[in-house]
Design an enzyme around this catalytic site. Structure first.
Site, PDB file in Angstrom:
ATOM      1  N   ARG A 105      -7.988  -9.854  -1.662  1.00 30.83           N
ATOM      2  CA  ARG A 105      -6.829  -9.319  -0.938  1.00 30.83           C
ATOM      3  C   ARG A 105      -6.703 -10.142   0.330  1.00 30.83           C
ATOM      4  O   ARG A 105      -7.624 -10.180   1.148  1.00 30.83           O
ATOM      5  CB  ARG A 105      -7.022  -7.832  -0.607  1.00 30.83           C
ATOM      6  CG  ARG A 105      -5.994  -7.325   0.394  1.00 30.83           C
ATOM      7  CD  ARG A 105      -5.993  -5.836   0.573  1.00 30.83           C
ATOM      8  NE  ARG A 105      -5.396  -5.176  -0.577  1.00 30.83           N
ATOM      9  CZ  ARG A 105      -4.944  -3.919  -0.561  1.00 30.83           C
ATOM     10  NH1 ARG A 105      -5.036  -3.181   0.542  1.00 30.83           N
ATOM     11  NH2 ARG A 105      -4.420  -3.399  -1.648  1.00 30.83           N
ATOM     12  N   HIS A 132       1.856  -7.623  -5.366  1.00 25.17           N
ATOM     13  CA  HIS A 132       0.774  -6.647  -5.555  1.00 25.17           C
ATOM     14  C   HIS A 132       0.762  -6.240  -7.040  1.00 25.17           C
ATOM     15  O   HIS A 132       1.119  -5.122  -7.400  1.00 25.17           O
ATOM     16  CB  HIS A 132       1.024  -5.446  -4.642  1.00 25.17           C
ATOM     17  CG  HIS A 132      -0.164  -4.552  -4.449  1.00 25.17           C
ATOM     18  ND1 HIS A 132      -1.413  -4.812  -4.988  1.00 25.17           N
ATOM     19  CD2 HIS A 132      -0.289  -3.381  -3.759  1.00 25.17           C
ATOM     20  CE1 HIS A 132      -2.251  -3.840  -4.642  1.00 25.17           C
ATOM     21  NE2 HIS A 132      -1.593  -2.973  -3.890  1.00 25.17           N
ATOM     22  N   GLN A 135      -1.065  -3.039  -8.510  1.00 32.35           N
ATOM     23  CA  GLN A 135      -0.346  -1.811  -8.196  1.00 32.35           C
ATOM     24  C   GLN A 135       0.757  -1.560  -9.218  1.00 32.35           C
ATOM     25  O   GLN A 135       0.895  -0.448  -9.751  1.00 32.35           O
ATOM     26  CB  GLN A 135       0.277  -1.927  -6.791  1.00 32.35           C
ATOM     27  CG  GLN A 135       1.090  -0.716  -6.392  1.00 32.35           C
ATOM     28  CD  GLN A 135       0.226   0.510  -6.214  1.00 32.35           C
ATOM     29  OE1 GLN A 135      -0.751   0.469  -5.486  1.00 32.35           O
ATOM     30  NE2 GLN A 135       0.554   1.609  -6.880  1.00 32.35           N
ATOM     31  N   ASP A 223       8.188   2.159  -0.326  1.00 31.23           N
ATOM     32  CA  ASP A 223       6.909   1.743   0.256  1.00 31.23           C
ATOM     33  C   ASP A 223       7.062   1.820   1.772  1.00 31.23           C
ATOM     34  O   ASP A 223       8.168   2.004   2.297  1.00 31.23           O
ATOM     35  CB  ASP A 223       6.564   0.318  -0.220  1.00 31.23           C
ATOM     36  CG  ASP A 223       5.157  -0.142   0.184  1.00 31.23           C
ATOM     37  OD1 ASP A 223       4.350   0.703   0.637  1.00 31.23           O
ATOM     38  OD2 ASP A 223       4.870  -1.350   0.064  1.00 31.23           O
ATOM     39  N   CYS A 262       3.239   3.406  -3.632  1.00 34.94           N
ATOM     40  CA  CYS A 262       1.895   2.842  -3.832  1.00 34.94           C
ATOM     41  C   CYS A 262       0.855   3.466  -2.914  1.00 34.94           C
ATOM     42  O   CYS A 262      -0.334   3.397  -3.216  1.00 34.94           O
ATOM     43  CB  CYS A 262       1.943   1.328  -3.639  1.00 34.94           C
ATOM     44  SG  CYS A 262       2.353   0.809  -1.962  1.00 34.94           S
ATOM     45  N   ARG A 290      -4.469   3.351 -10.752  1.00 33.19           N
ATOM     46  CA  ARG A 290      -5.042   2.084 -10.277  1.00 33.19           C
ATOM     47  C   ARG A 290      -6.388   1.850 -10.957  1.00 33.19           C
ATOM     48  O   ARG A 290      -6.723   0.737 -11.368  1.00 33.19           O
ATOM     49  CB  ARG A 290      -5.219   2.115  -8.750  1.00 33.19           C
ATOM     50  CG  ARG A 290      -3.937   2.137  -7.939  1.00 33.19           C
ATOM     51  CD  ARG A 290      -3.128   0.867  -8.103  1.00 33.19           C
ATOM     52  NE  ARG A 290      -3.887  -0.325  -7.736  1.00 33.19           N
ATOM     53  CZ  ARG A 290      -4.088  -0.749  -6.478  1.00 33.19           C
ATOM     54  NH1 ARG A 290      -3.525  -0.102  -5.463  1.00 33.19           N
ATOM     55  NH2 ARG A 290      -4.794  -1.845  -6.231  1.00 33.19           N
TER      56      ARG A 290
HETATM   57  N1   CP Z   1      -1.838   0.919  -2.788  1.00 30.98           N
HETATM   58  C1   CP Z   1      -2.886   0.219  -2.333  1.00 30.98           C
HETATM   59  O1   CP Z   1      -3.096  -0.949  -2.665  1.00 30.98           O
HETATM   60  O2   CP Z   1      -3.702   0.912  -1.492  1.00 30.98           O
HETATM   61  P1   CP Z   1      -4.877   0.327  -0.590  1.00 30.98           P
HETATM   62  O3   CP Z   1      -4.246  -0.538   0.474  1.00 30.98           O
HETATM   63  O4   CP Z   1      -5.547   1.538  -0.020  1.00 30.98           O
HETATM   64  O5   CP Z   1      -5.804  -0.481  -1.443  1.00 30.98           O
HETATM   65  N1  NVA Z   2       3.418  -3.227   1.270  1.00 31.20           N
HETATM   66  C1  NVA Z   2       2.151  -2.667   1.678  1.00 31.20           C
HETATM   67  C2  NVA Z   2       1.365  -2.236   0.495  1.00 31.20           C
HETATM   68  C3  NVA Z   2       0.052  -1.593   0.829  1.00 31.20           C
HETATM   69  C4  NVA Z   2      -0.736  -1.226  -0.383  1.00 31.20           C
HETATM   70  C5  NVA Z   2       1.394  -3.673   2.523  1.00 31.20           C
HETATM   71  O1  NVA Z   2       1.371  -4.860   2.155  1.00 31.20           O
HETATM   72  O2  NVA Z   2       0.838  -3.293   3.540  1.00 31.20           O
END
Ligand code: CP
Ligand code: NVA
Length: 303
Positions: A105, A132, A135, A223, A262, A290
């Site tokens: 990530r 993502h 997700q 989101d 998400c 997930r």
């Molecule tokens: N939705 C999601 O990816 O959550 P986290 O940021 O908690 O991993």
């Molecule tokens: N769009 C959000 C998703 C978090 C899971 C971010 O990138 O922070």
């Protein structure tokens, strides 16, 4: 040497592969084991690199590996030499000698691509600023559990045209559903991504009006207004307020439409408490999925 089975983005895999992953995920959720083995990833190790925070991704990958018989090693920028400037390429070469797969990530999608280019084991995208995909695999699985096959159905996105929206665009093309995005002008998805969707035969449209996007939709998605790394919070709040998902907006969707997000959510910002905690919300199933979707991804990558 064969190229490892990377899971980098939904648009980089074909529909049959994506469907195979979701079928495995559903089987694993039911308690069936691929190949009849109880612990198909026994003795296998996943390294997870987090250069941004996470709750769901971290816990669901860790628990998923454990349930499949494997192990994880969790790394962050601050506790590895990545934080002192060791290159992603060298990190990929070294980790490939120790572990069987790497999840990352990170902000910059080029770091993901660099990792995949230099790793000799599968690399999984656990979120970048661009996309993502784990997700949205869970999201498609969740939609289908609630509403049946997603092909030909209508999904509406109301809000920021962000990384999660981008993976929804990829999914709309690969899984052949209609996606209507409503985003304010400066916060739409990249034009090149919309052009790709059109060229690939997708039914993906961008409008300005949330009510227009949601009319008759089978699923409404949003989101956070401020994603990790976004700095212009005040401007985003001002631009995105008309895109909040409330009961009036949900009332424009089809009968039986589900709401998805998400998470993490901000009640009173992108969604009202009445919607996210209401009867049409699928967000807890979505979060649970997930785990299952990623077990399907891990089983495919390491299969
Ligand atoms: N939705 C999601 O990816 O959550 P986290 O940021 O908690 O991993
Ligand atoms: N769009 C959000 C998703 C978090 C899971 C971010 O990138 O922070």
């Amino acid at each position: 040497m064969d190229t490892p089975r990377h899971f980098l983005d939904i648009d980089r895999l074909d529909e049959a592969t994506l469907r195979h992953i979701l079928d495995s995920a559903a089987a694993l959720k039911r308690g069936d084991s691929p190949g009849g083995e109880g612990r198909p990833l026994a003795g296998r190790t996943l390294a997870m690199i987090f250069e941004k925070p996470s709750t769901r991704t971290r816990v669901s990958f860790e628990v998923g590996m454990q349930q499949l018989g494997g192990h994880v090693v969790v790394l962050s920028e601050g506790n590895t030499q990545l934080g002192r400037g060791e290159t992603v390429a060298d990190t990929a070469r070294v980790l490939s000698r120790y572990v069987d797969a790497i999840m990352i990530r990170t902000d910059d999608p080029e770091r993901l691509d660099d990792l995949a280019a230099h790793a000799t084991v599968p690399v999984i995208n656990g979120l970048t600023d661009r996309s993502h995909p784990c997700q949205v695999m869970a999201d498609v699985m969740t939609f289908e559990e609630h509403r049946g096959p997603i092909a030909g159905r209508v999904v509406a996105w109301s809000g920021d045209g962000n990384n999660v929206a981008a993976s929804w665009i990829h999914a709309a093309v690969r899984f052949r559903f209609t996606l209507r995005l409503a985003c304010p002008e400066p916060l739409g998805p990249p034009a090149a991504l919309l052009d790709w969707a059109t060229a690939a035969g997708g039914d993906v449209t961008l409008v300005r009006d949330a009510a227009e996007a949601v009319a008759g939709a089978d699923c409404v998605v949003t989101d956070a207004w401020v994603s990790m790394g976004d700095e212009d919070a005040d401007t985003r709040h001002r631009l995105l307020t008309p895109y909040r998902v409330d009961e009036a907006l949900m009332a424009r969707a089809a009968d039986g439409a589900v709401f998805m997000h998400c998470l993490p959510a901000h009640r009173g910002e992108e969604v009202t408490g009445a919607v996210i905690d209401g009867p049409r919300s699928a967000v807890w199933d979505e979060a649970e999925n997930r785990l299952h979707a990623q077990k399907g991804i891990l089983a495919w990558c390491l299969g």
